[in-house]
Design a protein around this motif. Structure first.
Motif, mmCIF file in Angstrom:
data_model
loop_
_atom_site.group_PDB
_atom_site.id
_atom_site.type_symbol
_atom_site.label_atom_id
_atom_site.label_comp_id
_atom_site.label_asym_id
_atom_site.label_seq_id
_atom_site.Cartn_x
_atom_site.Cartn_y
_atom_site.Cartn_z
ATOM 1 N N ILE A 251 47.499 25.796 34.024
ATOM 2 C CA ILE A 251 46.171 25.531 34.577
ATOM 3 C C ILE A 251 45.229 25.137 33.447
ATOM 4 C CG2 ILE A 251 44.210 26.579 35.778
ATOM 5 C CD1 ILE A 251 46.134 28.360 37.229
ATOM 6 N N PRO A 252 44.487 24.048 33.584
ATOM 7 C CA PRO A 252 43.592 23.607 32.509
ATOM 8 C C PRO A 252 42.552 24.678 32.173
ATOM 9 C CG PRO A 252 43.884 21.883 34.140
ATOM 10 C CD PRO A 252 44.522 23.107 34.701
ATOM 11 N N GLU A 253 42.117 24.684 30.912
ATOM 12 C CA GLU A 253 41.142 25.666 30.457
ATOM 13 C C GLU A 253 39.810 25.516 31.199
ATOM 14 O OE1 GLU A 253 39.419 28.788 28.622
ATOM 15 O OE2 GLU A 253 41.530 28.215 28.671
ATOM 16 N N ALA A 254 39.439 24.278 31.524
ATOM 17 C CA ALA A 254 38.174 24.061 32.238
ATOM 18 C C ALA A 254 38.202 24.734 33.614
ATOM 19 C CB ALA A 254 37.905 22.567 32.385
ATOM 20 N N ARG A 260 36.585 31.987 36.018
ATOM 21 C CA ARG A 260 36.012 33.223 35.487
ATOM 22 C C ARG A 260 34.512 33.309 35.779
ATOM 23 N NH1 ARG A 260 39.645 31.936 31.245
ATOM 24 N NH2 ARG A 260 37.961 30.924 30.072
ATOM 25 N N LYS A 261 33.846 32.196 35.701
ATOM 26 C CA LYS A 261 32.414 32.182 36.015
ATOM 27 C C LYS A 261 32.168 32.516 37.488
ATOM 28 C CE LYS A 261 28.318 29.223 35.678
ATOM 29 N NZ LYS A 261 27.814 27.866 35.309
ATOM 30 N N ALA A 262 33.000 31.936 38.370
ATOM 31 C CA ALA A 262 32.869 32.235 39.801
ATOM 32 C C ALA A 262 33.206 33.688 40.085
ATOM 33 C CB ALA A 262 33.766 31.316 40.620
ATOM 34 N N LEU A 263 34.179 34.225 39.322
ATOM 35 C CA LEU A 263 34.548 35.632 39.504
ATOM 36 C C LEU A 263 33.396 36.562 39.128
ATOM 37 C CD1 LEU A 263 37.062 37.137 40.451
ATOM 38 C CD2 LEU A 263 37.726 37.385 38.046
ATOM 39 N N GLN A 264 32.681 36.221 38.060
ATOM 40 C CA GLN A 264 31.505 37.004 37.678
ATOM 41 C C GLN A 264 30.420 36.933 38.758
ATOM 42 O OE1 GLN A 264 30.299 35.459 33.870
ATOM 43 N NE2 GLN A 264 32.067 36.358 32.773
ATOM 44 N N GLN A 265 30.241 35.740 39.304
ATOM 45 C CA GLN A 265 29.269 35.587 40.384
ATOM 46 C C GLN A 265 29.676 36.396 41.610
ATOM 47 O OE1 GLN A 265 26.411 34.164 40.268
ATOM 48 N NE2 GLN A 265 25.809 34.201 42.423
ATOM 49 N N MET A 266 30.987 36.446 41.876
ATOM 50 C CA MET A 266 31.492 37.219 43.000
ATOM 51 C C MET A 266 31.207 38.698 42.801
ATOM 52 S SD MET A 266 32.924 37.303 45.881
ATOM 53 C CE MET A 266 33.133 38.819 46.771
ATOM 54 N N GLU A 267 31.325 39.199 41.590
ATOM 55 C CA GLU A 267 31.024 40.601 41.324
ATOM 56 C C GLU A 267 29.559 40.915 41.579
ATOM 57 O OE1 GLU A 267 33.099 43.065 40.653
ATOM 58 O OE2 GLU A 267 34.716 41.616 40.975
ATOM 59 N N LYS A 268 28.674 39.957 41.324
ATOM 60 C CA LYS A 268 27.254 40.160 41.609
ATOM 61 C C LYS A 268 26.979 40.162 43.108
ATOM 62 C CE LYS A 268 25.727 37.968 37.302
ATOM 63 N NZ LYS A 268 24.950 36.838 36.702
ATOM 64 N N CYS A 269 27.731 39.334 43.842
ATOM 65 C CA CYS A 269 27.528 39.260 45.297
ATOM 66 C C CYS A 269 28.188 40.419 46.035
ATOM 67 C CB CYS A 269 28.097 37.944 45.849
ATOM 68 S SG CYS A 269 27.284 36.467 45.227
ATOM 69 N N LYS A 270 29.157 41.048 45.395
ATOM 70 C CA LYS A 270 29.958 42.062 46.076
ATOM 71 C C LYS A 270 29.125 43.198 46.653
ATOM 72 C CE LYS A 270 34.547 44.013 45.503
ATOM 73 N NZ LYS A 270 35.637 44.285 44.535
ATOM 74 N N PRO A 271 28.148 43.763 45.910
ATOM 75 C CA PRO A 271 27.360 44.859 46.509
ATOM 76 C C PRO A 271 26.636 44.447 47.786
ATOM 77 C CG PRO A 271 26.997 44.740 44.137
ATOM 78 C CD PRO A 271 27.765 43.528 44.508
ATOM 79 N N TYR A 272 26.149 43.205 47.834
ATOM 80 C CA TYR A 272 25.431 42.740 49.023
ATOM 81 C C TYR A 272 26.398 42.539 50.193
ATOM 82 C CZ TYR A 272 21.725 41.925 45.627
ATOM 83 O OH TYR A 272 20.775 42.086 44.652
ATOM 84 N N GLU A 273 27.599 42.040 49.895
ATOM 85 C CA GLU A 273 28.586 41.868 50.957
ATOM 86 C C GLU A 273 29.050 43.227 51.484
ATOM 87 O OE1 GLU A 273 29.483 39.257 52.482
ATOM 88 O OE2 GLU A 273 28.663 37.676 51.203
#
Length: 942
Positions: A251-254, A260-273
């Motif tokens: 899988i390309p590094e990009a 990984r950036k989306a995963l961090q965003q998901m962790e921020k959204c998780k409490p609201y979900e």
């Protein structure tokens, strides 16, 4: 046609089987033929009942087409009976009036898919899907749409059409954190299926053209994986692992960095979900927190999606729609999107005038054609607003729009004539339609006609028309208000002439009844600046004559009010004297033997003066004191008792039998127990006990024994020897008394027992122990009209369907019998407001209940001596404001110069001027002595 008929018959059979009763499928023993005959007979009876019910529902909808529940019931019955033609027609009518929920759309679509056999019918299903996705943003409908489109892949351009639908679905719901992944997975499965079709047969080498096609198809799947991994979605790790397994290369590094950036965003959204997952409907607070979080991030697509999720679950909350449309108007400004949401908002909440006003503004902002705006305005008039003032507001918004279309540099134009025609129509509509429906004027101050007059004067330079309009305004009951005359005067000053200004003020002096002094002052000011000597003399004579008549009327009114007050005072004294005579006659009357206790002369010496004590006044039905007014009774009881001083039955030695022959003899002759202030810290006051309690001393001593050693229990009895429902419990130490306060509200013999500190009310009159709140409680409901047999469990079963019930209190009288009232406390105010909408008017055991938010009136306490003198200000009743009285906005129109009072000494305590009619009735006060410095300040202020 035959194939189509067969398809419809098959679909109808499927519907009947799907909607069939479970009872018809139960297995049973016995003779099969007998069972068959019985089931056939039962089926015929049920079919006849359903046909009658269908006919009734159709007739009801012909009378009231906006009955939402009636539409639902009719669709359910028609689906059960397999009436496909009628079912389609019923759904069509409902969709024209209301946006349909996700469940209704899915049922409709599945039924239509069963019947669609030809290509022409498939196009109708596509059209139905297009209507469905416009009502609400629902991932399930988009997924069903995409899967259905795959069935038409064999048609010309079928593959591209499927891809187009999938791409639209990703745009609409691809960012949905919890349900968006299903759309991505379905899209990838479709592309993988296409890849399988372009692969060469096993053992064959692909040609260059085939290899190019395969590479292009592989690249499509790669792109889908990369796009999905860049979006925060639930269970992202599984998609990443699937990509690693599917891809032949690393899988390309990009892509990994984006993941990984989306995963961090998901962790921020998780409490609201998670908060949304565990919250109960309607989840408004949780959605608002989620919206605030996404707003800070600033991604318009994600903000829009959260709003869409919120309105899908709370489609009948106007404030949510208003915030959503306001966000789109100010941030996105995309015409199709903005207007679509505005249209959905007014379809969901047509009774909210604010949403219609915003819709009209949005259409004007995006330059929608004038006929379409006019058509939507007509829809607004037919929406059924709940207040007369709402119609005035929508007319004002439409007239403002028409005014902005007019080019006033031209003497006459089509737009100007349309504006004048609309003003005329508005005045007639408010007079005929609104007043007939609401039995009141929605525009008592004639604000629309005032706007029309200002436009004619300022923009059209037509003062003659403006004066005619003001004449109409004054003939509608506004001639008595000074502010209306001064508005007319200011219009004449700005666009008319001095002669018409003078004429208007002369009429104002003659007609004004609320502030005649102010109008007279304005007239004299005009003549002082611009008038001749003859004008000045005429103005002075007119104002003096008018004010003399006004003062004479005020004196008469004050005398009349004083006479009425005196008559009321005399009637009150007569009632008191009559009650005193009745009490004296009752005491003098000889009691019957064996019926009442013996009345001897030593009674007052032993037990104190015992008089009839009136029952405490019951609280308003919306008060917080739910249990039979027990809060007020407790306070009155404590005050009446002087804390310990009356009818406390001590632990006395047994009397001889001959002494206890007469009822009450045993407790009557016991000595009076005096209050000992030194024991207040070790004593608690217990109230709201059962009046029928037997041997309260023993029971309460046993109950409070868990708190510490009880020194004495002193129950309170009436003159007849019956327990009055309250007592005093004295402990050995203060620690035990403090622990006993924790038993407050404990159920004891079917009633909540109140335990409060022991305070002498005679020495502490300001001490209050309110058990229930007397303020507005938005999370609590007041329910009236309940059947007396309704239990707490039955009421809880009804209420819990609308939210989490924290507490229920059934109101009872002194004897513990229910009064048909209850207080229900929900977890939050949102659940309570939803429960009001759904439970008000509900029938419980043939009783129609009334449900409202608990809003008790302020309790009236006796005035203190120092405050009593300040309240006797004016004997004129207060002006009633509101829809049926003088509008509040009229007060705001009084110019600042008119708010100065000619008699500063007549100001009330709160700074507002007293009613002029009350001035002569006030007692003359000695004028305050003023120093030289005071006179100097007055002169400087002048």
């Amino acid at each position: 046609m035959a194939a189509g008929g067969a398809a419809e018959a098959s679909a109808a059979e499927e519907l009947r089987e799907a909607a069939g009763s479970e009872d018809e499928r139960e297995e049973g023993g016995g003779d099969e033929e007998e069972e068959s005959e019985e089931s056939s007979g039962d089926g015929e009876d049920e079919e006849k009942e359903n046909e009658a019910e269908i006919q009734r529902l159709e007739e009801q909808l012909s009378i009231n087409a906006f009955d939402y529940n009636c539409h639902l019931d009719l669709i359910k019955l028609l689906r059960q009976e397999g009436e496909l033609v009628k079912l389609r027609r019923a759904r069509q009518k409902m969709s024209e009036l209301f946006p349909l929920t996700e469940e209704i759309w899915l049922d409709w679509l599945k039924d239509e898919i069963r019947m669609a056999s030809e290509n022409s019918e498939r196009e109708k299903v596509y059209d139905l899907f297009e209507r469905a996705v416009k009502d609400y943003i629902c991932p399930e409908i988009w997924l069903e749409y995409a899967q259905y489109s795959i069935g038409g892949i064999g048609q010309e351009g079928g593959i591209e059409k499927v891809r187009s639908i999938f791409e639209r679905a990703l745009t609409a719901v691809g960012l949905h954190v919890t349900k968006g992944a299903a759309i991505w997975e379905a899209y990838r499965e479709f592309e993988n299926a296409i890849l399988e079709t372009v692969q060469p047969a096993a053992g064959n080498v692909p040609s260059p053209e085939q290899q190019q096609t395969i590479c292009a198809q592989l690249e499509k799947i790669h792109v889908l994986f990369r796009r999905q991994l860049g979006i925060p979605l639930l269970d992202m790790g599984a998609a990443y692992a699937e990509y690693e397994e599917w891809s032949e290369e690393a899988i390309p590094e990009a892509v990994s960095k984006s993941y990984r950036k989306a995963l961090q965003q998901m962790e921020k959204c998780k409490p609201y979900e998670e908060a949304l997952l565990v919250a109960e409907t309607p989840k408004l607070a949780e959605y608002q927190a989620y919206i605030d979080f996404e707003t800070k991030a600033g991604d318009p697509a994600r903000i829009q999606l959260i709003y869409e999720r919120a309105v899908a679950e709370n489609c009948l909350v106007p404030d949510l729609w208003a915030r959503y449309t306001q966000y789109l108007d100010r941030q996105l400004k995309v015409k199709d999107l903005v207007l679509s949401v505005h249209e959905r908002a007014v379809r969901n909440c047509p009774w909210t005038v604010k949403l219609w006003n915003q819709y009209l503004l949005a259409m004007e902002r995006h330059q929608v054609e004038h006929p379409q705006i006019s058509e939507n305005f007509e829809k607004a008039l037919n929406a059924g607003f709940i207040q007369a003032t709402d119609y005035v507001e929508i007319w004002q918004a439409y007239l403002d729009y028409l005014r902005r279309r007019v080019d006033f540099t031209q003497d006459s134009s089509k737009e100007l004539e349309e504006l004048r025609s609309a003003f005329t129509h508005a005045v007639e509509y408010l007079k005929q339609e609104v007043e007939e429906r609401f039995s009141e004027s929605g525009d008592p101050s004639c604000s629309i006609m005032q706007t029309w007059a200002r436009i004619e004067a300022r923009l059209c330079h037509n003062m003659q028309k403006a004066r005619e309009l003001w004449d109409h305004i004054m003939t509608k009951g506004n001639a008595k208000f000074a502010n209306m005359w001064l508005e007319y005067y200011n219009l004449e000053r700005a666009h008319g002439d001095t002669q018409h200004c003078r004429k208007a003020l002369h009429r104002a002096v003659q007609c004004t009844s609320d502030y005649p002094e102010h109008v007279c002052e304005v007239l004299l000011t005009l003549e002082r600046i611009e008038g001749t000597l003859e004008d000045w003399d005429a103005a002075v004579q007119k104002t003096e004559n008018r004010l003399a008549r006004v003062n004479e009327q005020r004196v008469k009114a004050a005398e009349k009010e004083a006479a009425l007050a005196k008559q009321e005072e005399e009637r009150t004294e007569q009632r008191k004297q009559s009650r005193a005579e009745k009490r004296a006659a009752k005491k003098a009357k000889k009691p019957k033997a064996g019926d009442k206790r013996k009345a001897d002369d030593d009674d007052d010496d032993e037990w104190g003066q015992e008089e009839e004590v009136e029952q405490p006044s019951k609280r308003h039905k919306g008060s917080g004191g739910g249990d039979a007014g027990t809060e007020e009774e407790v306070e009155d009881m404590e005050t009446e008792m002087g804390l310990f001083g009356r009818n406390v039955r001590p632990k006395a030695e047994p009397k001889p039998k001959e002494e206890s022959a007469a009822p009450g003899a045993k407790w009557k002759e016991a000595p009076k127990v005096l209050h000992d202030r030194e024991k207040e810290n070790v004593t608690v006051f217990v109230s709201n006990l059962s009046y029928s309690m037997a041997e309260p001393e023993a029971k309460l001593e046993s109950l409070f024994g868990s708190c510490g050693e009880v020194a004495e229990v002193r129950p309170i009895y009436s003159n007849r020897g019956t327990f009055r429902g309250y007592c005093y419990v004295e402990f050995k130490d203060e620690k035990s008394a403090l622990q006993a306060l924790g038993m407050d509200r404990r159920d004891f013999e079917g009633r909540p027992m109140f335990v409060s500190p022991c305070v002498d009310k005679n020495k502490n009159p300001d001490f209050k122990m309110f058990k229930y709140s007397t303020a507005l409680e938005k999370h609590k409901l007041f329910i009236s009209g309940l059947p007396f047999s309704c239990t707490k469990e039955e009421l809880e079963e009804v209420c819990k369907a609308h939210g989490t019930v924290k507490d229920i209190r059934l109101v009872t009288n002194r004897a513990g019998k229910p009064k048909g009232l209850a207080y229900v406390e929900f977890e939050n105010e949102t659940q309570a407001s939803q429960a009001v909408l759904k439970m008000d008017g509900l029938t419980i055991q043939d009783h129609i209940i009334k449900v409202a938010i608990s809003n008790p009136p302020a309790r009236k306490f006796p005035e203190k001596p120092e405050a009593a003198g300040r309240t006797s200000q004016s004997m004129v009743p207060r002006q009633i404001y509101g829809a049926r009285g003088k509008g509040r906005t009229q007060l705001a129109l009084v110019p600042r110069a008119l708010q100065r009072q000619n008699h500063p000494a007549a100001k009330a305590e709160n700074g507002m001027a007293q009613s002029p009619l009350a001035t002569p009735a006030l007692p003359a006060e000695e004028p305050k002595k003023m120093s030289n410095a005071d006179f100097a300040r007055l002169l400087l202020n002048k």
